[in-house]
Design a protein around this motif. Structure first.
Motif, PDB file in Angstrom:
ATOM      1  N   ALA A 125       0.956   2.535   3.315  1.00  4.58           N
ATOM      2  CA  ALA A 125       1.508   1.665   4.352  1.00  4.58           C
ATOM      3  C   ALA A 125       0.549   1.544   5.535  1.00  4.58           C
ATOM      4  CB  ALA A 125       2.858   2.197   4.824  1.00  4.58           C
ATOM      5  N   GLU A 126      -0.126   2.631   5.880  1.00  6.61           N
ATOM      6  CA  GLU A 126      -1.097   2.587   6.974  1.00  6.61           C
ATOM      7  C   GLU A 126      -2.258   1.650   6.623  1.00  6.61           C
ATOM      8  OE1 GLU A 126      -2.238   6.621   7.557  1.00  6.61           O
ATOM      9  OE2 GLU A 126      -0.293   7.224   8.393  1.00  6.61           O
ATOM     10  N   LYS A 129      -1.126  -1.857   6.945  1.00  8.95           N
ATOM     11  CA  LYS A 129      -1.027  -2.234   8.358  1.00  8.95           C
ATOM     12  C   LYS A 129      -2.397  -2.626   8.904  1.00  8.95           C
ATOM     13  CE  LYS A 129       0.819  -2.349  12.582  1.00  8.95           C
ATOM     14  NZ  LYS A 129      -0.369  -2.386  13.454  1.00  8.95           N
ATOM     15  N   ARG A 130      -3.428  -1.898   8.521  1.00  6.34           N
ATOM     16  CA  ARG A 130      -4.783  -2.252   8.970  1.00  6.34           C
ATOM     17  C   ARG A 130      -5.177  -3.627   8.439  1.00  6.34           C
ATOM     18  NH1 ARG A 130      -5.465   3.298   7.853  1.00  6.34           N
ATOM     19  NH2 ARG A 130      -6.416   2.943   5.801  1.00  6.34           N
ATOM     20  N   ASP A 133      -3.316  -6.271  10.441  1.00  7.86           N
ATOM     21  CA  ASP A 133      -3.907  -6.443  11.772  1.00  7.86           C
ATOM     22  C   ASP A 133      -5.105  -7.371  11.714  1.00  7.86           C
ATOM     23  OD1 ASP A 133      -2.036  -4.776  12.909  1.00  7.86           O
ATOM     24  OD2 ASP A 133      -3.339  -3.016  12.972  1.00  7.86           O
ATOM     25  N   GLU A 154       1.991  -9.479   7.913  1.00  6.89           N
ATOM     26  CA  GLU A 154       2.547  -8.466   7.013  1.00  6.89           C
ATOM     27  C   GLU A 154       2.976  -9.105   5.697  1.00  6.89           C
ATOM     28  OE1 GLU A 154       6.362  -5.394   6.908  1.00  6.89           O
ATOM     29  OE2 GLU A 154       5.693  -6.205   8.833  1.00  6.89           O
TER      30      GLU A 154
END
Length: 206
Positions: A125-126, A129-130, A133, A154
């Protein structure tokens, strides 16, 4: 420990991490054991336990290392782009080329994460997220024609991930590079509209 000993240990660790990703991608997380990894690497059991407490700890380290390597390839692929679209195009091309070259590693990074448990899912998930972004940097580009909701980036990343996951989980070992035009359409559409997305898809197909 001297420098040479540290380098030997580092090389063993990298070999174990690579073996873990290959084993998990080829056989699935649940079917992979420490013995499976050792059989692939040719190392002794003590070499494994000198570095990792168990299979789960090794997989998490391999997941981090594999994701970092993939993200570095994506960053390098997009580095020469003059604008957001060119950077995204180059980055996605590098991602798809990596999957084409090492589909088993792709399965270990994209498909088998849930089987490894919540910590692995959180790390995935991290990474997503990157990626989101970066996608949302499109808002600062000249020619922005749409103002999508905050969740748009997303959704783009989730859609791309879902397609890759589906292809890998059904055992595909090639055909990933052919996805580039569709992925560029996904990403461009919410920010620049249907005409720009269609033009991007056609130019990427050429």
């Amino acid at each position: 420990m001297g420098k040479q000993g540290a380098l030997v240990n580092s090389a063993k660790r990298e070999k174990i991490l690579a073996g873990m990703l290959e084993a998990v991608g080829a056989e699935g997380y649940d079917a992979t054991s420490v013995r499976t990894v050792l059989d692939r690497t040719g190392l002794y059991r003590q070499a494994f336990y000198d570095e990792f407490a168990d299979k789960g700890a090794c997989y998490l380290a391999a997941l981090d290392a594999g994701a970092s390597r993939l993200e570095a390839a994506v960053a390098k692929g997009g580095a020469g782009g003059e604008d957001w679209r060119a950077k995204l195009r180059g980055g996605l091309a590098a991602l798809l080329q990596s999957l084409e070259a090492e589909p088993d590693v792709g399965r270990a990074l994209f498909v088998e994460v849930h089987a490894a448990g919540p910590e692995a899912v959180a790390r995935r998930a991290e990474a997503m997220k990157r990626a989101a972004d970066f996608i949302d940097l499109a808002r600062g580009e000249p020619g922005l024609s749409e103002s999508p909701p905050p969740i748009a980036a997303e959704a783009v990343v989730a859609g791309i991930h879902a397609v890759i996951h589906s292809r890998l989980s059904t055992g595909a070992n090639d055909g990933f590079r052919e996805l580039l035009p569709v992925f560029m359409h996904f990403a461009v559409l919410p920010y620049f509209g249907a005409e720009a997305a269609g033009a991007e898809m056609e130019s990427t197909r050429a």
